[in-house]
Design a protein around this motif. Sequence first.
Motif, PDB file in Angstrom:
ATOM      1  N   PHE A   1       0.990  -1.283   0.006  1.00  0.00           N
ATOM      2  CA  PHE A   1       0.035   0.037  -0.078  1.00  0.00           C
ATOM      3  C   PHE A   1       0.799   1.270   0.024  1.00  0.00           C
ATOM      4  N   ALA A   2       2.287   1.211   0.217  1.00  0.00           N
ATOM      5  CA  ALA A   2       3.101   2.199   0.118  1.00  0.00           C
ATOM      6  C   ALA A   2       3.710   2.567  -1.209  1.00  0.00           C
ATOM      7  N   ARG A   3       3.342   1.427  -2.229  1.00  0.00           N
ATOM      8  CA  ARG A   3       3.806   1.743  -3.473  1.00  0.00           C
ATOM      9  C   ARG A   3       3.045   2.372  -4.478  1.00  0.00           C
ATOM     10  N   ASP A   4       3.382   2.853  -5.361  1.00  0.00           N
ATOM     11  CA  ASP A   4       2.448   3.604  -6.486  1.00  0.00           C
ATOM     12  C   ASP A   4       3.017   3.152  -7.882  1.00  0.00           C
ATOM     13  N   PRO A   5       1.990   2.234  -8.349  1.00  0.00           N
ATOM     14  CA  PRO A   5       0.895   1.935  -8.032  1.00  0.00           C
ATOM     15  C   PRO A   5       0.944   0.647  -6.871  1.00  0.00           C
ATOM     16  N   ILE A   6       0.108   0.725  -5.977  1.00  0.00           N
ATOM     17  CA  ILE A   6      -0.236  -0.456  -5.195  1.00  0.00           C
ATOM     18  C   ILE A   6       0.139  -1.917  -5.873  1.00  0.00           C
ATOM     19  N   SER A   7       1.098  -2.384  -5.168  1.00  0.00           N
ATOM     20  CA  SER A   7       1.688  -3.507  -5.685  1.00  0.00           C
ATOM     21  C   SER A   7       0.822  -4.949  -5.157  1.00  0.00           C
ATOM     22  N   LEU A   8      -0.492  -4.833  -5.067  1.00  0.00           N
ATOM     23  CA  LEU A   8      -1.200  -5.993  -4.548  1.00  0.00           C
ATOM     24  C   LEU A   8      -2.561  -6.128  -5.656  1.00  0.00           C
ATOM     25  N   PHE A   9      -2.661  -7.416  -5.872  1.00  0.00           N
ATOM     26  CA  PHE A   9      -3.769  -7.759  -6.558  1.00  0.00           C
ATOM     27  C   PHE A   9      -4.785  -8.505  -5.766  1.00  0.00           C
ATOM     28  N   LEU A  10      -6.012  -8.259  -5.792  1.00  0.00           N
ATOM     29  CA  LEU A  10      -7.247  -9.013  -5.171  1.00  0.00           C
ATOM     30  C   LEU A  10      -7.961  -9.645  -6.190  1.00  0.00           C
ATOM     31  N   ALA A  11      -8.423 -10.964  -5.606  1.00  0.00           N
ATOM     32  CA  ALA A  11      -9.471 -11.689  -6.261  1.00  0.00           C
ATOM     33  C   ALA A  11     -10.851 -11.557  -5.384  1.00  0.00           C
ATOM     34  N   ILE A  12     -11.916 -10.981  -6.003  1.00  0.00           N
ATOM     35  CA  ILE A  12     -13.031 -10.717  -5.337  1.00  0.00           C
ATOM     36  C   ILE A  12     -14.297 -11.444  -6.216  1.00  0.00           C
TER      37      ILE A  12
ATOM     38  N   GLN B   1      -7.510 -22.456 -10.804  1.00  0.00           N
ATOM     39  CA  GLN B   1      -6.544 -21.808 -11.624  1.00  0.00           C
ATOM     40  C   GLN B   1      -6.374 -20.333 -11.049  1.00  0.00           C
ATOM     41  N   LEU B   2      -7.063 -20.190  -9.964  1.00  0.00           N
ATOM     42  CA  LEU B   2      -6.834 -18.670  -9.446  1.00  0.00           C
ATOM     43  C   LEU B   2      -5.426 -18.528  -9.056  1.00  0.00           C
ATOM     44  N   CYS B   3      -4.795 -19.438  -8.542  1.00  0.00           N
ATOM     45  CA  CYS B   3      -3.338 -18.966  -8.114  1.00  0.00           C
ATOM     46  C   CYS B   3      -2.653 -18.636  -9.423  1.00  0.00           C
ATOM     47  N   HIS B   4      -2.848 -19.107 -10.554  1.00  0.00           N
ATOM     48  CA  HIS B   4      -1.997 -18.961 -11.824  1.00  0.00           C
ATOM     49  C   HIS B   4      -2.723 -17.613 -12.342  1.00  0.00           C
ATOM     50  N   ALA B   5      -3.729 -17.449 -12.409  1.00  0.00           N
ATOM     51  CA  ALA B   5      -4.308 -15.926 -12.596  1.00  0.00           C
ATOM     52  C   ALA B   5      -3.833 -14.856 -11.760  1.00  0.00           C
ATOM     53  N   LEU B   6      -3.910 -15.077 -10.546  1.00  0.00           N
ATOM     54  CA  LEU B   6      -3.220 -13.902  -9.590  1.00  0.00           C
ATOM     55  C   LEU B   6      -1.862 -13.699 -10.022  1.00  0.00           C
ATOM     56  N   SER B   7      -0.880 -14.717 -10.285  1.00  0.00           N
ATOM     57  CA  SER B   7       0.451 -14.926 -10.400  1.00  0.00           C
ATOM     58  C   SER B   7       0.630 -14.236 -11.725  1.00  0.00           C
ATOM     59  N   ASN B   8      -0.103 -14.568 -12.811  1.00  0.00           N
ATOM     60  CA  ASN B   8      -0.014 -14.026 -14.034  1.00  0.00           C
ATOM     61  C   ASN B   8      -0.118 -12.387 -13.967  1.00  0.00           C
ATOM     62  N   CYS B   9      -1.137 -11.749 -13.255  1.00  0.00           N
ATOM     63  CA  CYS B   9      -1.340 -10.199 -12.965  1.00  0.00           C
ATOM     64  C   CYS B   9      -0.140  -9.717 -12.591  1.00  0.00           C
ATOM     65  N   VAL B  10       0.448 -10.558 -11.216  1.00  0.00           N
ATOM     66  CA  VAL B  10       1.813  -9.908 -10.773  1.00  0.00           C
ATOM     67  C   VAL B  10       2.761  -9.888 -11.513  1.00  0.00           C
ATOM     68  N   PHE B  11       3.070 -11.050 -12.436  1.00  0.00           N
ATOM     69  CA  PHE B  11       4.183 -11.122 -13.286  1.00  0.00           C
ATOM     70  C   PHE B  11       4.078  -9.995 -14.395  1.00  0.00           C
ATOM     71  N   HIS B  12       2.976  -9.750 -14.922  1.00  0.00           N
ATOM     72  CA  HIS B  12       2.844  -8.795 -16.069  1.00  0.00           C
ATOM     73  C   HIS B  12       3.131  -7.379 -15.398  1.00  0.00           C
ATOM     74  N   ALA B  13       2.657  -7.127 -14.352  1.00  0.00           N
ATOM     75  CA  ALA B  13       2.752  -5.871 -13.843  1.00  0.00           C
ATOM     76  C   ALA B  13       4.396  -5.613 -13.297  1.00  0.00           C
ATOM     77  N   MET B  14       4.777  -6.570 -12.862  1.00  0.00           N
ATOM     78  CA  MET B  14       6.306  -6.519 -12.746  1.00  0.00           C
ATOM     79  C   MET B  14       6.997  -6.179 -14.286  1.00  0.00           C
ATOM     80  N   ALA B  15       6.336  -6.731 -15.303  1.00  0.00           N
ATOM     81  CA  ALA B  15       7.155  -6.747 -16.540  1.00  0.00           C
ATOM     82  C   ALA B  15       6.916  -5.291 -16.633  1.00  0.00           C
ATOM     83  N   ASP B  16       5.783  -4.925 -16.614  1.00  0.00           N
ATOM     84  CA  ASP B  16       5.313  -3.591 -16.933  1.00  0.00           C
ATOM     85  C   ASP B  16       6.329  -2.362 -16.290  1.00  0.00           C
ATOM     86  N   ASP B  17       6.695  -2.633 -15.003  1.00  0.00           N
ATOM     87  CA  ASP B  17       7.463  -1.961 -14.340  1.00  0.00           C
ATOM     88  C   ASP B  17       8.941  -1.831 -14.678  1.00  0.00           C
TER      89      ASP B  17
END
Length: 161
Positions: free
Chosen positions: A58-69, A101-117
């Motif tokens: 929550f201290a990062r910009d953008p926030i470096s946390l993805f949620l499954a809702i 497959q939710l674990c993989h979907a969340l991981s993929n979000c994180v990995f793409h965000a890191m690549a974008d960074d």
Amino acid sequence: MDMLIRLYDLPPRGRYQSCLDELALDLRRARSYEKSQVLDWVRQHFSRGWADEISAAFARDPISLFLAIREGQIVGFAAYEVTCRGFAGPIGLHPDLRGTQLCHALSNCVFHAMADDGHAYAVLGGIRPDFAPLQRRYFKAVEIPGSTPGIYTSRLLGADS
């Protein structure tokens, strides 16, 4: 052990959309006004240590946390760059959704965000032996030689993981 993911060789962003649709889930970044609610959920379902760890997101910009809702309720999360720069995780799912497959979907979000960074690689720190084969299969992760026990050493007594 620690593992390494090549972020320039990821599954496409939408690869897990049918799984998300089937489970009636939305994935998105956490929002600043959700911090207390998210940390309470992580503390309740996982540990105080993980809640402390992801609070850094929550201290990062953008926030470096993805949620499954699902229906306005948190059912999973995945963070990055909360313990060390370039590290992905932790990731956690509600027990009812483990094995999907939710674990993989969340991981993929994180990995793409890191690549974008601008990262070329992501480190998965302290991977459990039962989780490593999945990371190899879905994301071509490789073990980092000599990475055991890794950065999660010299912990405070009484600290939960």
